[in-house]
Design a protein around this motif. Structure first.
Motif, PDB file in Angstrom:
ATOM      1  N   THR A 402       1.950   7.075  -6.429  1.00 26.86           N
ATOM      2  CA  THR A 402       1.191   6.862  -5.198  1.00 26.86           C
ATOM      3  C   THR A 402       2.064   6.231  -4.115  1.00 26.86           C
ATOM      4  O   THR A 402       1.889   6.507  -2.929  1.00 26.86           O
ATOM      5  N   HIS A 403       3.010   5.369  -4.508  1.00 29.48           N
ATOM      6  CA  HIS A 403       3.943   4.818  -3.524  1.00 29.48           C
ATOM      7  C   HIS A 403       4.782   5.931  -2.903  1.00 29.48           C
ATOM      8  O   HIS A 403       5.033   5.950  -1.687  1.00 29.48           O
ATOM      9  N   MET A 404       5.216   6.863  -3.722  1.00 26.26           N
ATOM     10  CA  MET A 404       6.029   7.970  -3.213  1.00 26.26           C
ATOM     11  C   MET A 404       5.216   8.850  -2.255  1.00 26.26           C
ATOM     12  O   MET A 404       5.684   9.236  -1.185  1.00 26.26           O
ATOM     13  N   VAL A 405       3.982   9.148  -2.650  1.00 21.51           N
ATOM     14  CA  VAL A 405       3.118   9.942  -1.778  1.00 21.51           C
ATOM     15  C   VAL A 405       2.878   9.211  -0.465  1.00 21.51           C
ATOM     16  O   VAL A 405       2.901   9.805   0.621  1.00 21.51           O
ATOM     17  N   ASN A 406       2.680   7.904  -0.569  1.00 16.69           N
ATOM     18  CA  ASN A 406       2.441   7.097   0.626  1.00 16.69           C
ATOM     19  C   ASN A 406       3.615   7.168   1.597  1.00 16.69           C
ATOM     20  O   ASN A 406       3.432   7.122   2.823  1.00 16.69           O
ATOM     21  N   LEU A 407       4.825   7.280   1.082  1.00 16.16           N
ATOM     22  CA  LEU A 407       6.006   7.397   1.947  1.00 16.16           C
ATOM     23  C   LEU A 407       6.173   8.819   2.474  1.00 16.16           C
ATOM     24  O   LEU A 407       6.474   9.030   3.651  1.00 16.16           O
TER      25      LEU A 407
END
Length: 578
Positions: A402-407
């Motif tokens: 989810t952190h990667m998607v958020n970026l």
């Protein structure tokens, strides 16, 4: 549980599942599919162009672009204008948000209504209006006898001129994002601080500012990323002064054509994306240092008494609105009323011929209004439907994925519109497997809008979820409410104002969008931004100004309609309603 604990120790991003987390985990793959298709695939397709030469992996494009001094000069110019513009947006938008949301100034609804209008004006038209306003050919200044002599330098053909207009253009982003946070401040916490002796600047600095840091940081990051990818203002003001930013450098390379242009543009696009991701990473780093969730229910908005200073504060706010809204609109109207560009406007020669021409002679105007309205409304509704569950999962399930998607959702918005347009053309000109082409249709513009404006709809909702008291959801879960029931009955009503603010931002930005649709439109699929740009580019500045004035009037009429309908809607759904 032991297995889960061992796995959590082996994978730091793994979290042990609870009943609610298992529901979120099942929801996550369904949310990632549209995000992957509209945000990541086009960029990945474009990146392939930069690292392959003739189908063979190569670093030739990267070496050529990064070895050029022009690239680093344009990057430095982009950082300077975007950074200075963001500071201006922060000062203007932040001051308006704090004063409107927390104090007892009068006519708040009108102030908010007017403050949002500058963002509706297309950036290139904003730049054109200010150039016309301050240049020797200004219809308005010539009519008032205040025009500078012919041959005078144009002050807006400079880095500071670009930054000033970027700051004005994007101040509404900071305002709306921060105001959504301010409306959720629990009144009892502020009252407790005031009873303890905190007043004035101390109350704002030690209590209010830390509590609203998520909105302030998010708004600043969005304004910076938006300014970094802005094309219209640097193109109108920078190119005549030979002042290149990364978006205008890409545009100039595309205009020059050549066998290596797509590869070089791809490398430049990746450079902008890296700068944007760095800015977003700083944003998440700042937010990740503390827990910003607010405890308690959202109550009645604060109403700090300004006393004798209220009239002065109101005068300053209206003076700023005069400078950033009324004066540019007056310049647009004056230009639209002259018989020909450069002619002095007077009571004897004013004419409405330009409005008659664009409304009743050229069918493309009505067609462009229809296309832009359908695309912007469709994008706003679709993105809100995607972002509400997506924001919930990102906030409540902070894993590496989810952190990667958020970026990654930031990248399409940070890239110049022309780059995203090229990426969409490469990907959707012939879709594999189903063998369907979207090129030349409104569908490809719609998909590009979803990719570009996803982050605009996502950030306000994420900020809202990050500040909601988790005890509300935990209590509902303890009573047996599943994820769907909790979303429908608890989370979505509380996040509705932020979702509406995000939808409004998407609608306003998409309605006048130019740089994406400039390469994707075809005959019969014109948008308003394309129509205005084509009219201005062909020398019909008066007609372009007339269309721009009509656009502003239509948007004001739509906002008025929402305002009147707000009595029948849940409180807070209309973002500018106080």
């Amino acid at each position: 549980m032991q297995a889960a604990s061992r796995l959590r120790g082996f994978m730091p991003g793994f979290a042990s599942p609870t009943v609610g987390n298992r529901s979120s985990d099942r929801l996550l793959p369904w949310l990632l599919v549209p995000v992957f298709v509209i945000s990541i695939l086009p960029i990945a397709r474009l990146a392939i162009e930069g690292v392959f030469v003739g189908g063979v992996p190569s670093t030739d494009y990267i070496r050529d672009v990064l070895g050029s001094s022009t690239t680093w000069r344009a990057a430095a110019n982009s950082l300077y204008t975007a950074g200075l513009g963001t500071i201006i947006s922060l000062l203007i938008g932040g001051a308006f948000a704090f004063l409107v949301a927390l104090t007892d100034i009068r006519a708040k609804a009108v102030l908010v209504f007017c403050f949002m209008i500058p963002m509706m004006i297309p950036p290139q038209i904003t730049a054109l209006a200010w150039v016309q306003l301050t240049g020797p050919s200004s219809a308005l200044l010539n009519a008032l006898g205040m025009a500078p002599p012919m041959g005078s330098p144009q002050p807006f053909y400079s880095a500071e001129g670009i930054a000033l207009l970027l700051g004005i253009q994007h101040a509404s982003i900071v305002f709306l994002t921060l105001r959504a946070n301010l409306r959720m401040l629990p009144r009892e916490q502020i009252e407790a601080a005031r009873l303890a002796g905190a007043r004035g600047g101390r109350l704002w600095w030690q209590i209010i500012l830390p509590l609203t840091s998520p909105g302030l940081i998010a708004g600043t990051a969005m304004a910076f990323v938006t300014a970094l990818g802005n094309f219209g203002i640097p193109a109108m003001l920078g190119i005549p002064a030979n002042y290149s930013t990364l978006p205008t450098l890409i545009y100039q390379k595309l205009a020059g054509f050549g066998p290596s242009v797509l590869g070089e543009v791809s490398v430049l696009a990746m450079l902008i994306g890296m700068i944007a991701i760095l800015g977003v990473a700083v944003h998440h780093r700042l937010l990740g240092k503390r827990d910003y969730r607010l405890m308690g229910m959202v109550g009645r908005p604060l109403d700090i008494r300004l006393g004798a200073r209220r009239t002065l504060v109101e005068a300053v706010l209206w003076a700023v609105l005069m400078a950033i809204l009324v004066i540019p609109l007056m310049a647009l109207v004056a230009t639209a009323l002259v018989p020909a560009f450069g002619v002095k406007l007077s009571l004897a020669n004013y004419s409405f011929d330009a409005f008659y021409e664009v409304l009743f002679v050229q069918p493309s105007t009505i067609r462009a209004f229809h296309n832009s309205f359908m695309l912007s409304v469709g994008a706003a509704v679709t993105l809100v439907a995607i972002c509400l569950p997506l924001a919930y999962v990102i906030v409540r399930r902070p894993t590496r994925l989810t952190h990667m998607v958020n970026l990654l959702v930031e990248v399409p918005y940070a890239l110049p519109g022309v780059v995203l347009a090229i990426a969409c053309i490469l990907l959707f000109i012939r879709i594999p497997v189903i063998d369907v082409s979207l090129y030349g249709t409104l569908a490809i513009i719609f998909v590009a809008y979803l990719a570009r404006f996803l982050v605009i709809a996502l950030r306000p909702v994420m900020n809202s979820f990050s500040q909601l008291d988790p005890a509300l959801e935990e209590a509902a879960q303890a009573c047996g409410a599943g994820l769907g029931r909790r979303l429908r009955d608890i989370l979505l009503p509380l996040a509705a104002p932020s979702a509406a603010a995000g939808a409004l931002l998407v609608f306003l930005t998409a309605f006048n969008e130019l740089t994406v649709s400039a390469l994707l439109w075809s005959a019969g699929n014109e948008t308003l931004g394309v129509l205005i740009f084509n009219l201005d580019d062909s020398g019909d500045t008066v007609l372009a100004s007339a269309v721009a004035v009509l656009v502003v009037l239509v948007v004001i009429a739509l906002m008025t309609g929402f305002q009147l309908a707000s009595r029948r809607l849940p409180k807070g759904v209309v973002p500018w309603q106080t």
